[in-house]
Every structure is written in C-alpha cells, then in structure tokens.
Design an enzyme around this catalytic site. Structure first.
Site, mmCIF file in Angstrom:
data_model
loop_
_atom_site.group_PDB
_atom_site.id
_atom_site.type_symbol
_atom_site.label_atom_id
_atom_site.label_comp_id
_atom_site.label_asym_id
_atom_site.label_seq_id
_atom_site.Cartn_x
_atom_site.Cartn_y
_atom_site.Cartn_z
ATOM 1 N N ILE A 1 4.817 0.594 -0.095
ATOM 2 C CA ILE A 1 5.401 0.747 1.252
ATOM 3 C C ILE A 1 5.387 2.222 1.616
ATOM 4 O O ILE A 1 5.911 3.035 0.848
ATOM 5 C CB ILE A 1 6.884 0.245 1.243
ATOM 6 C CG1 ILE A 1 6.950 -1.245 0.946
ATOM 7 C CG2 ILE A 1 7.607 0.556 2.554
ATOM 8 C CD1 ILE A 1 6.346 -2.119 2.022
ATOM 9 N N HIS A 2 4.779 2.559 2.727
ATOM 10 C CA HIS A 2 4.865 3.969 3.152
ATOM 11 C C HIS A 2 4.743 4.176 4.656
ATOM 12 O O HIS A 2 4.917 5.282 5.144
ATOM 13 C CB HIS A 2 3.782 4.811 2.471
ATOM 14 C CG HIS A 2 2.400 4.550 3.010
ATOM 15 N ND1 HIS A 2 1.595 3.543 2.550
ATOM 16 C CD2 HIS A 2 1.708 5.152 3.993
ATOM 17 C CE1 HIS A 2 0.460 3.552 3.210
ATOM 18 N NE2 HIS A 2 0.491 4.510 4.103
#
Ligand code: UD1
Ligand code: UDP
Length: 358
Positions: A206-207
């Site tokens: 997740i980014h």
C-alpha cells in the site's frame, strides 16, 4: 554515436529501466546517460535495485526527493535542464508516471529534445491522482510513445495522438519478471526470514497517496487485512510507515510488517502468495505473471485487461468488510490465460524503435 539520457527516480522506474538499459548495452553503438533524480533515496527504495538488476551506477544523482509535488517537480525540472544542456542528448527516455517522469519530459521538450515515453497511454481517468496528470502531460509532449497494451493504444488514439508516434511494444515489466523473476526461487531467503509458508499468506503493498494520506482510508485497509482470516505480509513503503506513525493507525495482529524488499525477494513473496492485495500498478501485473489472484485496493485500475481476464478485482478501499470479503472470496481463484503484455521482448522492441533494427 547516438546519446540517450534516461531519467529515473522512483522504485518502479529502476525496475523498468533495468531491461531497457541492458538491451541498450547489448546493442552497443549508443551512449546512455543515466540520471537519477533522487526522488527515492533509501537503500531499500533505490540502491538495492541497482545492485540486483544489473543497472549501471547513475552518472548523475540530483538528490531531489521528499518534497511536495510542485517543489519536487520544479527543482527536478531545473536540475534536469542543466544536465541536458551539458550533455546534449539526442533523445530523453522517461518511464511511467511519477514526478520524475514529468520533470524529465518537460525539461527535454523545452530544449527541443525528442522525448520517448515507456508505458505511454495508461489512464485511470481520475484526475485527482498525481500520476494521471503526469501521464497525460508526458504523453502529449512525447515524440515516441511506447504503449504496453491495446487499451493504452486506444487511449492515445482517442486523445488525438498520431498513429505514427504510437508503438505497441508489450510491457517491459513482463521482460523483467521473466529475466530476473526466475532467480527468486534459488536466490531469495525471504520466506524463511519472515517465517512464511508458501500458499498460506496474503502479500500486501500500500502506498498510493489517496489511500495512505487519508487516515480513515488507511484505517479501513488495515481493518480489512485484519479481518481477512489469513496472515498478511506487508513490505511497507516509507510513505505508509510515516502516515501510520502520524495518524496512530492500529495495526492488526495478523499483519507482518517488514521493510521494503528488493526485487528478487519481492518476486519470491509474489510467487508464493495465496493472494496479492495492493494499490501498486506494477504489483498488480506481477501478481498475474506469478499466476496469483489479485485484489486492487483502489477506485479504478489502469490495467483493465487483468480485471477482464478475471485475475484481478478492484475493491474501493473505504469498507474494511468489503476488503476482507474480497480477499476471502478470491483466494484460490484463477482467471483466463492470455498474453496482454506481449511476449517478454518489449525492451528489444523499445530499443529497436529508438536505434533502428539491430
Ligand atoms: C511515488 C510516485 C508514485 C509511485 C511511487 C512508487 C509521484 C507523484 N508518485 O510515490 O506514482 O507509485 O513513487 O513507489 O511521483 N520516502 C522515504 N524514502 C524514500 C522515498 C520516499 O522516506 O526513499 C518518503 C518521504 O517521506 C516522501 C514520501 O515517502 O515524502 C513520499 O515519497 P514520494 O516520492 O513523494 O511519493 P511516493 O509515495 O513514493
Ligand atoms: N517492489 C519491490 N519491493 C517492495 C515493493 C515493491 O521490489 O517492497 C517492486 C515491485 O515488485 C514492482 C515495483 O517495485 O516491480 C512496483 O513499484 P511500486 O509499487 O512502488 O510503484 P507503482 O508500480 O505503483 O508505480
């Protein structure tokens, strides 16, 4: 001798450039100047890819990262202009959709240097994403557009870009997966290091700014992972680590958070996962290359062919229960086999077009 200046700066660009730079060296008769903007700078976000993926040390590292969009793009633009004025490249080669891509393309086009864009034509049709703005602008100032998929070609045509500028090459990331990914099974010790059993965990990354910088979205993603009923291994991007610390987001017990890993370890984690849950563009495709089902935690995806083929499903990340349910449902599922990303020789097609047939 032709001179190509390649601009990289962020993790996915090191991965993509690896196979094209390798192909340029193989062809010979060309000088490549590798310019690193410094957008990503931690060892695990930058250096490790140079060590593992046979990339040459950059001739320039501009050291411009960790700034807001305007300051980062503006300072990179200024510094890249100086490099291009000094080096006089015949072509500037840019990758993907980051601020480094935009700065490289703008600096070049203002100096009347032709821009070649690898991964042209991708669209989410969501102008709130910084990447969407970068892609649209870069495609419209590029001379040569290397489109990885049929959908990308269609998007470019629809925007009025001339057919003669568009070249469907396949996706260089498939080349990388074929060439470097096969080293993972013999070289990587990551499963042992994290104590993970093949087929018994979900791999997550997740980014994306819209997921991570909004504390309630980040919270529902974490809760969704917490309720999915499996162990989740999450190599954590520094943006995410920072936001979790700042927002005080609770991390469920079934999550194993590790630092970002190199490409070889990441390939191994992907190949052995029961499912991949991600908001990364590159990781969605690598899930398919590894024949692992994927849940994309976003409102939309640019890689629409994987949804059509049944390998990927897009789950908006606002509801923890929807995320958990999608992961539970999709474990063990498979899509249809096809070759949407070419035959693994995209880098050869890119270089062939840049230098002429070899
Ligand atoms: C960038 C790209 C995104 C891409 C992603 C790949 C833009 C607009 N975004 O997002 O498209 O998917 O890279 O990973 O270009 N940080 C560190 N160390 C690093 C790098 C970053 O600590 O080596 C932290 C800094 O606090 C920084 C933050 O992460 O401010 C965000 O980095 P940035 O490069 O601005 O955006 P990414 O989220 O990495
Ligand atoms: N990647 C990696 N280590 C990690 C996370 C990702 O090597 O800890 C690789 C991944 O395998 C892919 C690329 O980085 O090749 C994708 O980059 P990222 O997800 O940062 O960006 P995006 O593709 O979304 O732009």
């Amino acid at each position: 001798m032709k001179k190509i200046a390649t601009v990289v700066g962020a993790r996915p660009q090191f991965v993509k450039a690896a196979v094209v730079s390798r192909e340029l060296r193989r062809r010979g008769g060309v000088t490549e100047i590798l310019v690193h903007t410094g957008q990503h700078y931690d060892d695990a976000m930058s250096e490790v890819f140079f060590r593992e993926l046979e990339l040459e040390k950059p001739q320039y590292n501009l050291g411009i990262g960790s700034l807001g969009h305007g300051a980062m793009t503006g300072r990179q633009l200024e510094a890249l202009e100086r490099v291009f004025v000094d080096e006089c490249p015949d072509i500037v080669l840019v990758y993907g959709d980051t601020n480094s891509t935009l700065a490289g393309a703008l600096a070049a086009v203002k100096l009347h240097i032709p821009v070649a864009h690898v991964e042209a034509g991708l669209r989410s049709f969501n102008r709130r994403m910084p990447e969407e703005i970068n892609r649209v602008v870069v495609d419209h100032v590029s001379t040569t557009l290397f489109a990885p998929t049929e959908a990308a070609v269609t998007n470019l045509r629809r925007e009025g870009i001339s057919d003669s500028a568009i070249h469907r090459t396949g996706d260089v990331m498939y080349d990388v997966a074929r060439y470097f990914g096969q080293r993972a099974a013999t070289e990587s010790r990551i499963l042992k290091m994290v104590g993970a059993t093949p087929g018994q965990y979900v791999l997550a990354t997740i980014h994306r700014q819209e997921n991570v910088d909004d504390p309630s979205t980040l919270q529902s993603i974490m809760e969704g992972f917490g309720r999915c009923g499996m162990r989740v291994v999450l190599p954590m991007h520094p943006r995410t680590r920072k936001q979790i610390a700042e927002a005080g987001t609770a991390v469920p017990d079934n999550l194993t958070i590790i630092d970002p890993v190199g490409y070889i370890d990441m390939s191994r984690l992907e190949q052995c996962a029961a499912l991949i849950a991600t908001d990364s563009g590159g990781v969605q495709k690598e899930a398919y290359f590894a024949q692992v089902p994927c849940v994309t935690l976003r409102e939309e995806t640019e890689w629409v062919e994987l949804v059509e083929l049944g390998w990927n499903c897009v789950v908006p990340p606002r509801s923890a229960e929807a995320i958990a349910a999608a992961i539970r449902e999709r474990v063990g599922s498979r899509g249809v086999s096809a070759s949407p990303y070419g035959d693994g020789h995209a880098a050869g097609a890119v270089v062939g077009r840049l230098l002429g047939p070899g």
